[in-house]
Scaffold this motif. Structure first.
Motif, PDB file in Angstrom:
ATOM      1  N   PHE A 127      59.238  59.962 -22.949  1.00 45.90           N
ATOM      2  CA  PHE A 127      60.325  60.828 -22.471  1.00 45.90           C
ATOM      3  C   PHE A 127      60.103  61.226 -21.014  1.00 45.90           C
ATOM      4  CE2 PHE A 127      61.755  65.222 -21.735  1.00 45.90           C
ATOM      5  CZ  PHE A 127      63.125  65.045 -21.884  1.00 45.90           C
TER       6      PHE A 127
ATOM      7  N   ASN B 110      55.066  51.102 -27.835  1.00 46.44           N
ATOM      8  CA  ASN B 110      56.097  52.054 -28.270  1.00 46.44           C
ATOM      9  C   ASN B 110      57.021  51.451 -29.324  1.00 46.44           C
ATOM     10  OD1 ASN B 110      55.103  53.990 -26.617  1.00 46.44           O
ATOM     11  ND2 ASN B 110      56.809  54.041 -25.188  1.00 46.44           N
TER      12      ASN B 110
ATOM     13  N   GLY C  51      55.908  59.514 -27.902  1.00 45.36           N
ATOM     14  CA  GLY C  51      57.290  59.883 -27.600  1.00 45.36           C
ATOM     15  C   GLY C  51      57.381  60.810 -26.397  1.00 45.36           C
ATOM     16  N   VAL C  52      56.462  61.773 -26.309  1.00 45.79           N
ATOM     17  CA  VAL C  52      56.445  62.701 -25.169  1.00 45.79           C
ATOM     18  C   VAL C  52      56.177  61.942 -23.877  1.00 45.79           C
ATOM     19  CG1 VAL C  52      55.183  64.603 -24.095  1.00 45.79           C
ATOM     20  CG2 VAL C  52      55.776  64.721 -26.521  1.00 45.79           C
TER      21      VAL C  52
ATOM     22  N   LYS D 121      51.890  64.341 -19.188  1.00 41.54           N
ATOM     23  CA  LYS D 121      52.013  62.896 -19.435  1.00 41.54           C
ATOM     24  C   LYS D 121      50.641  62.263 -19.666  1.00 41.54           C
ATOM     25  CE  LYS D 121      54.819  59.040 -17.730  1.00 41.54           C
ATOM     26  NZ  LYS D 121      53.946  57.951 -18.132  1.00 41.54           N
TER      27      LYS D 121
ATOM     28  N   GLY E 264      60.690  58.371 -18.727  1.00 43.56           N
ATOM     29  CA  GLY E 264      62.119  58.146 -18.535  1.00 43.56           C
ATOM     30  C   GLY E 264      62.709  59.069 -17.488  1.00 43.56           C
ATOM     31  N   LYS E 265      62.216  60.310 -17.450  1.00 46.07           N
ATOM     32  CA  LYS E 265      62.701  61.253 -16.448  1.00 46.07           C
ATOM     33  C   LYS E 265      62.349  60.795 -15.035  1.00 46.07           C
ATOM     34  CE  LYS E 265      62.514  65.713 -17.037  1.00 46.07           C
ATOM     35  NZ  LYS E 265      63.932  66.064 -17.093  1.00 46.07           N
TER      36      LYS E 265
END
Length: 228
Positions: A219, A108, A215-216, A170, A222-223
């Motif tokens: 993200f 990343n 990026g998706v 994901k 991270g959630k």
């Protein structure tokens, strides 16, 4: 006020009834268990204090069922041959020491740099920048198998291989990232002058899609980590 815990991602909901769907991993209400008072006080994670609409209550005995299932799994593991026990131990250590979130930082961090090099090479017509982008893509492709494997271990062991829409997105994002990275690498190896050809913008678009998919995935990861 009652507290309910999602057995998939650990999200804590506060209300008289469990939510219709987990706001983090999108698991249905049936995946929530009612916490006892002392468990609710010690449970980490974000709490939703909105009671929501009434819904069929989840059986509190689910907690005992889960514990019984965990005990059965442990008993089966004890009976495995030595090699499998060693492998299982290594996988548990990967999960315990957060190998997936740690390893994912490497590709990343390099991905945006690779794409920027390719874009700069297109704008300034510099082959050296394109070569730098190519080597960055090599680093990403080398790192991705470990990232994907560590993510698979975490998904199966920590989230019970839950196939909710959250995890489907994901998984798809991770697959798109890997595929786009592979296409970009092979294309550049076959045609190092691709950024000087009529297909230059298609090449850039593939790399931009790779960056967006990564990026998706990041993200959504991270959630899960921050329960936010």
């Amino acid at each position: 006020m009652k507290k309910w815990k999602c057995i998939i991602c650990g999200y804590i909901h506060e209300g008289e009834e469990p939510p219709e769907m987990c706001p983090i991993c999108k698991a249905p209400a049936s995946k929530f268990i009612l916490l006892k008072e002392e468990e609710a006080e010690n449970s980490p994670g974000k709490v939703n204090k909105t009671s929501g609409k009434p819904k069929a209550s989840t059986d509190p005995s689910d907690k005992e069922k889960i514990k019984a299932l965990e005990m059965e799994i442990k008993e089966v593991r004890r009976k495995k041959i030595r090699l499998f026990r060693m492998v299982d131990f290594m996988l548990d250590q990967m999960l315990k020491h957060h190998l997936h979130p740690v390893s994912v930082h490497f590709p990343n961090g390099v991905l945006p740099v690779a794409v920027l090099f390719f874009v700069a090479a297109l704008i300034f017509n510099m082959d050296s920048l394109a070569t730098a982008g190519f080597y960055n893509i090599v680093v990403v492709l080398v790192a991705l198998p470990l990232v994907i494997f560590a993510g698979f271990v975490e998904w199966t062991k920590k989230y019970n291989s839950a196939m909710t829409m959250f995890f489907k997105i994901k998984i798809i994002a991770a697959f798109v990232t890997f595929l786009a990275c592979l296409v970009s690498l092979v294309w550049f190896m076959k045609d190092p002058g691709v950024l000087h050809s009529c297909y230059a913008w298609l090449f850039i678009l593939i790399n931009a899609g790779m960056l967006g998919a990564a990026g998706v995935a990041g993200f959504l990861g991270g959630k899960l980590v921050f329960k936010d």
